[in-house]
Enzyme design. Structure first.
Site: not given
Lengths: 274, 274
Positions: A17-18, A49-50, A80-82, A159, A191-193
């Site tokens: 992931d980013s 990355y988004g 990471c979805n992006t 974050e 989004c994985t967040h």
């Protein structure tokens, strides 16, 4: 080109992931596949990355995938979805091991979950602009209506650890209200967040809306892939989680251990690209 | 090593930032030095710098400075507080042209402005953790009290254009209240993005607190440097603003033109590092 094969049963599952978001996928993988070793790369030197272009996200994804393969990963999970939306379609076939993104499993789960045929999708600016979810859902059922909205403030709030906070709730309310008014019955956390905000999102959406967690569905897809190749499953009694970051990151361990209950065997910083 | 000299009067002033924040410095340079050409580099492929390590920020700053020098810049203005705090001290002497950061001019202006001796500083996580403002202020006057707080949500809010918004106000109120209670009379906007929030910050701080704008003070320092080398001043009748970005960026032009009233001659994407 023949289908890529898993390389070795004792090799780790590679995940990237980013930044920290992909740890939600790691947590689900741990639950679904308790015996597997996991090697996670977080591109913290270039996070997020988004908001970046497809070209740049693809270049970064290629560099991280190269690293995972050189470290012996038996598959690459793009957590990471992006990157799943912008890079996976163009780079997946270039690798000798399977590459699984979070997007297709999430889209399939949403199609399965909806009753009203109205699906909402939230994600980063780049994921939403790519229309990747809309296309993946419509490929499965062209009659479904998909309402997608970019939520660029959610990643910074997560974050910062503001998971249960009135500011986060105000931001979520602003993003989600228009969709809720349109009558969606299914919301894809694209989004994985975002699974880290599941509780806050649930309190705004109410209990009637199905929340599709891309982390959970991605882990199920990995489990399926391993089941269809049983000789590749690992039976390690003491599975490891090793982490490589591209820049040192203070908040990383905190989120991994406190919010997700992950235990980490090793954490190192490795420069990738420039 | 002899002091670096300005290279050529018709050469551009080089300016860089991780993204759009440094445009506030460009706007002030335009006002102070209407005849100068400006070449701006925004490292949008790796934005933001504010949460990254000193090592990584220094590597990025070196790559961008190399680019500016190779493009003929007669000086390098580091229009980013994070890079000014983490990178400028270790790289400035490696270049054949002068390098001016935003930090020292801002610290000097704060020392000049305070009456009560209580100064507040807001900035990114990396800038605040470096204690660079605290040290720079204390070097000028060791008796001053400096209260510094990281405000990591402000840059994302600004990049989203939420300059006059109740969510931004709630976030600002949370960051600023403890400082205001301690009785600061001067607040350093220690990130080049923050002048875009000046109005919102003013409405929370009231009119008795001096706001020190690092963009404005950096432009004054550049003006001083040019005045002390009058032969290097440019008298172009049609000064240009040329922009290089390291990744394509949708929001960039919008902010540059709408919020700051800048007119841009050319905008190109140039890959730097990886």
């Amino acid at each position: 080109m023949s289908a890529p094969s898993l390389s070795s049963p004792s090799a780790p599952i590679g995940v990237f992931d980013s930044g920290i978001g992909g740890l939600t996928v790691v947590a689900e993988l741990r639950r679904a596949l308790p015996h597997e070793q996991i090697l996670y790369v977080g591109d913290t030197a270039r996070v997020p990355y988004g908001g970046k272009s497809a070209e740049t996200v693809t270049r970064y994804s290629r560099e991280i995938s190269d690293l995972l393969v050189s470290e012996g990963a038996k598959m690459i999970v793009v957590a990471c979805n992006t990157a799943s939306a912008l890079a996976v379609p163009s780079i997946a076939l270039d690798y000798p091991v399977p590459m699984i993104g979070v997007l297709e499993p999430g889209a399939a789960a949403a199609v399965k979950a909806t009753r009203s045929g109205k699906i909402g999708v939230i994600g980063t600016r780049a994921t939403i602009a790519s229309e990747a979810y809309k296309k993946a859902i419509r490929r499965l059922n062209p009659l479904l209506s998909v309402d997608a909205i970019a939520c660029p403030l959610l990643v910074p709030l997560i974050e910062e650890g503001l998971l249960h906070d009135e500011i986060t709730e105000a931001v979520l309310r602003r993003y989600l209200s228009p969709m809720l008014e349109k009558g969606i019955d299914t919301l894809v956390l694209g989004c994985t967040h975002y699974p880290l905000l599941k509780q806050a999102i649930r309190s705004i959406c109410g209990s009637d809306i199905a929340l599709v967690d891309s982390a959970e569905n991605c882990a199920l897809a990995v489990q399926e892939l391993l089941k269809s190749n049983p000789s590749e499953e690992s039976a390690d009694s003491s599975p490891r989680l090793d982490i490589l970051l591209t820049d040192s990151s203070e908040g990383f361990l905190r989120i991994a251990e406190k919010s997700l209950g992950l235990s980490i065997e090793s954490l190192a910083v490795r420069r990738v690209g420039n």
